[in-house]
Design an enzyme around this catalytic site. Structure first.
Site, PDB file in Angstrom:
ATOM      1  N   TYR A  32      44.952  22.379 -24.358  1.00 16.90           N
ATOM      2  CA  TYR A  32      45.317  22.053 -23.562  1.00 16.90           C
ATOM      3  C   TYR A  32      46.740  22.455 -22.989  1.00 16.90           C
ATOM      4  O   TYR A  32      47.598  22.197 -21.701  1.00 16.90           O
ATOM      5  CB  TYR A  32      45.279  20.683 -22.880  1.00 16.90           C
ATOM      6  CG  TYR A  32      43.720  19.878 -23.185  1.00 16.90           C
ATOM      7  CD1 TYR A  32      43.272  20.084 -22.508  1.00 16.90           C
ATOM      8  CD2 TYR A  32      43.105  18.826 -24.638  1.00 16.90           C
ATOM      9  CE1 TYR A  32      41.873  19.474 -22.148  1.00 16.90           C
ATOM     10  CE2 TYR A  32      42.431  18.331 -24.280  1.00 16.90           C
ATOM     11  CZ  TYR A  32      41.244  18.964 -22.763  1.00 16.90           C
ATOM     12  OH  TYR A  32      39.995  17.923 -22.974  1.00 16.90           O
ATOM     13  N   PHE A  60      49.957  13.833 -16.391  1.00 20.34           N
ATOM     14  CA  PHE A  60      49.122  12.437 -17.050  1.00 20.34           C
ATOM     15  C   PHE A  60      48.987  13.459 -18.836  1.00 20.34           C
ATOM     16  O   PHE A  60      47.843  12.724 -20.416  1.00 20.34           O
ATOM     17  CB  PHE A  60      47.714  12.251 -16.952  1.00 20.34           C
ATOM     18  CG  PHE A  60      47.376  13.378 -16.689  1.00 20.34           C
ATOM     19  CD1 PHE A  60      46.427  14.266 -18.055  1.00 20.34           C
ATOM     20  CD2 PHE A  60      47.448  14.619 -15.520  1.00 20.34           C
ATOM     21  CE1 PHE A  60      45.642  15.566 -16.900  1.00 20.34           C
ATOM     22  CE2 PHE A  60      46.343  15.464 -15.116  1.00 20.34           C
ATOM     23  CZ  PHE A  60      45.888  16.055 -16.068  1.00 20.34           C
ATOM     24  N   ARG A  91      29.831  23.904 -17.127  1.00 20.34           N
ATOM     25  CA  ARG A  91      30.785  22.820 -16.239  1.00 20.34           C
ATOM     26  C   ARG A  91      29.103  22.135 -15.720  1.00 20.34           C
ATOM     27  O   ARG A  91      30.077  20.768 -15.470  1.00 20.34           O
ATOM     28  CB  ARG A  91      31.372  24.303 -15.448  1.00 20.34           C
ATOM     29  CG  ARG A  91      32.909  24.569 -16.369  1.00 20.34           C
ATOM     30  CD  ARG A  91      33.426  23.879 -16.851  1.00 20.34           C
ATOM     31  NE  ARG A  91      33.811  23.394 -15.917  1.00 20.34           N
ATOM     32  CZ  ARG A  91      35.662  22.730 -16.180  1.00 20.34           C
ATOM     33  NH1 ARG A  91      36.202  22.167 -17.560  1.00 20.34           N
ATOM     34  NH2 ARG A  91      36.120  22.464 -14.769  1.00 20.34           N
ATOM     35  N   THR A 131      35.354  15.915 -12.897  1.00 19.54           N
ATOM     36  CA  THR A 131      36.358  16.508 -14.021  1.00 19.54           C
ATOM     37  C   THR A 131      36.417  14.372 -13.952  1.00 19.54           C
ATOM     38  O   THR A 131      36.556  13.760 -14.763  1.00 19.54           O
ATOM     39  CB  THR A 131      37.769  16.627 -13.913  1.00 19.54           C
ATOM     40  OG1 THR A 131      38.148  17.863 -13.756  1.00 19.54           O
ATOM     41  CG2 THR A 131      39.612  16.313 -15.172  1.00 19.54           C
ATOM     42  N   ARG A 169      28.613  13.445 -17.278  1.00 20.02           N
ATOM     43  CA  ARG A 169      29.284  12.480 -17.246  1.00 20.02           C
ATOM     44  C   ARG A 169      28.798  11.709 -15.803  1.00 20.02           C
ATOM     45  O   ARG A 169      29.204  10.859 -16.014  1.00 20.02           O
ATOM     46  CB  ARG A 169      31.386  13.419 -15.823  1.00 20.02           C
ATOM     47  CG  ARG A 169      31.519  14.072 -17.905  1.00 20.02           C
ATOM     48  CD  ARG A 169      32.660  15.227 -16.995  1.00 20.02           C
ATOM     49  NE  ARG A 169      34.257  15.860 -17.672  1.00 20.02           N
ATOM     50  CZ  ARG A 169      33.981  16.817 -17.697  1.00 20.02           C
ATOM     51  NH1 ARG A 169      35.262  17.625 -16.026  1.00 20.02           N
ATOM     52  NH2 ARG A 169      35.197  17.223 -18.672  1.00 20.02           N
ATOM     53  N   ASN A 202      36.453  11.093 -20.346  1.00 23.34           N
ATOM     54  CA  ASN A 202      35.273  11.282 -19.556  1.00 23.34           C
ATOM     55  C   ASN A 202      34.474  11.968 -20.394  1.00 23.34           C
ATOM     56  O   ASN A 202      33.183  13.246 -20.121  1.00 23.34           O
ATOM     57  CB  ASN A 202      35.741  11.825 -18.031  1.00 23.34           C
ATOM     58  CG  ASN A 202      36.925  13.682 -18.712  1.00 23.34           C
ATOM     59  OD1 ASN A 202      37.028  13.222 -19.992  1.00 23.34           O
ATOM     60  ND2 ASN A 202      37.119  14.155 -17.969  1.00 23.34           N
TER      61      ASN A 202
HETATM   62  P1  IDP Z   1      38.242  18.926 -17.209  1.00 26.62           P
HETATM   63  O1  IDP Z   1      38.199  18.767 -18.451  1.00 26.62           O
HETATM   64  O2  IDP Z   1      37.477  18.811 -15.705  1.00 26.62           O
HETATM   65  O3  IDP Z   1      38.308  21.173 -16.975  1.00 26.62           O
HETATM   66  P2  IDP Z   1      40.503  19.167 -16.642  1.00 26.62           P
HETATM   67  O4  IDP Z   1      41.821  19.803 -15.108  1.00 26.62           O
HETATM   68  O5  IDP Z   1      41.360  20.312 -17.411  1.00 26.62           O
HETATM   69  O6  IDP Z   1      39.595  19.117 -16.678  1.00 26.62           O
HETATM   70  O7  IDP Z   1      41.394  18.277 -16.929  1.00 26.62           O
HETATM   71  C1  IDP Z   1      41.353  17.954 -18.566  1.00 26.62           C
HETATM   72  C2  IDP Z   1      41.202  16.777 -18.886  1.00 26.62           C
HETATM   73  O8  IDP Z   1      42.612  15.892 -18.345  1.00 26.62           O
HETATM   74  C3  IDP Z   1      40.313  16.194 -18.430  1.00 26.62           C
HETATM   75  O9  IDP Z   1      38.870  15.913 -18.805  1.00 26.62           O
HETATM   76  C4  IDP Z   1      40.975  14.579 -18.293  1.00 26.62           C
HETATM   77  O10 IDP Z   1      39.887  13.832 -19.553  1.00 26.62           O
HETATM   78  C5  IDP Z   1      41.624  14.889 -18.626  1.00 26.62           C
HETATM   79  N1  IDP Z   1      43.083  14.846 -17.004  1.00 26.62           N
HETATM   80  C6  IDP Z   1      42.555  15.403 -15.655  1.00 26.62           C
HETATM   81  N2  IDP Z   1      43.180  15.078 -14.525  1.00 26.62           N
HETATM   82  C7  IDP Z   1      43.537  13.654 -15.276  1.00 26.62           C
HETATM   83  C8  IDP Z   1      44.240  12.547 -14.326  1.00 26.62           C
HETATM   84  O11 IDP Z   1      44.307  12.367 -12.975  1.00 26.62           O
HETATM   85  N3  IDP Z   1      44.575  11.624 -15.097  1.00 26.62           N
HETATM   86  C9  IDP Z   1      44.190  11.296 -16.704  1.00 26.62           C
HETATM   87  N4  IDP Z   1      43.600  13.018 -17.151  1.00 26.62           N
HETATM   88  C10 IDP Z   1      42.835  13.550 -16.656  1.00 26.62           C
HETATM   89 MG    MG Z   2      39.754  22.246 -18.329  1.00 28.75          MG
END
Ligand code: IDP
Ligand code: MG
Length: 228
Positions: free
Chosen positions: A128, A136, A164, A170, A181, A191
């Site tokens: 990540y 977060f 995706r 997300t 999801r 998620n």
């Molecule tokens: P994605 O998993 O759909 O690619 P990303 O933006 O890459 O989304 O974020 C990675 C992971 O970080 C998300 O799947 C989620 O578990 C967590 N995440 C993303 N945005 C938030 C937030 O605003 N609050 C808490 N966790 C978040």
């Molecule tokens: Mg991602």
């Protein structure tokens, strides 16, 4: 006197005979050895030429496939895209591994690697890294290290983009019903699954989570029923 000469002559003749026999024997051995060595080298060159023929044949088969002579190469290359799909700790704890795998299998994608991993923080930080400055991020690390994840590599035509779509947005509340999801969860911080967002990131993530030897290469028996 004449008797003595005759005896001497006999002795000389005997010696000559012995030398001649020896010479004959030596020539016979030489001819035999020469023949044997020649036969050996003929066999060797025959084996080598048959091997090179086999290689030439293999190369020509590969060339035909590469030229797309029977459409196989284009089918193989379009179906070789890979995505890193990961069932997060909540997905594993909630026994959703089978449901998620089922969706990818039913779609026609091919599972080429899978393992359960209690991921170290260091690995998740690399995974990540693009989110390292998000507020977060510490919570995300805590969530992702709270239990084992199911790490997988799925292969198939446009598996990254399609994967995706199958995962959904997300934020699960914004995910369409019918997506993973959208059907199985409610919170962005729970998620249940991850999917690579680009082919480039997919390859980066696959190399983070898997050794090349852990990824299988095989032709699925469904291949010709999935690809036209
Ligand atoms: P994605 O998993 O759909 O690619 P990303 O933006 O890459 O989304 O974020 C990675 C992971 O970080 C998300 O799947 C989620 O578990 C967590 N995440 C993303 N945005 C938030 C937030 O605003 N609050 C808490 N966790 C978040
Ligand atoms: Mg991602």
């Amino acid at each position: 006197m004449s008797f003595q000469r005759t005896a001497k002559q006999t002795k000389v003749a005997g010696k000559m005979n012995f030398k001649l026999s020896l010479l004959f024997l030596c020539s016979f051995v030489l001819v035999f050895v020469h023949g044997f060595v020649k036969a050996q080298s003929n066999i060797k060159s025959q084996v080598l030429s048959s091997r090179s023929e086999t290689r030439k044949h293999q190369r020509s088969v590969v060339d035909v496939v590469k030229r797309g002579g029977n459409g196989l190469h284009s089918k193989l290359s379009m179906s070789s895209e890979r995505s890193y799909i990961m069932i997060k700790p909540d997905g594993v704890q909630r026994n959703l591994v089978g449901d998620i795998i089922k969706r990818f299998e039913q779609k026609g994608f091919q599972l080429v690697a899978m393992k359960l991993v209690q991921a170290p923080e260091e690995l998740l930080t690399k995974h990540y890294e693009q989110l390292a400055d998000k507020p977060f991020f510490p919570k995300l690390l805590k969530y992702m290290t709270s239990g084992p994840v199911c790490a997988m590599v799925w292969q198939g035509k446009e598996v990254v983009a399609t994967g995706r779509k199958m995962l959904g947005a997300t934020n699960p509340l914004q995910s369409e019903p019918g997506t993973i999801r959208g059907d199985f969860c409610l919170e962005v911080g729970r998620n249940i699954c991850h999917g690579s967002d680009s082919v480039e990131n997919a390859e980066r993530e696959i190399s983070l989570w898997f050794n090349p030897s852990e990824i299988c290469e095989y032709k699925s028996c469904q291949f010709d029923w999935v690809y036209e």
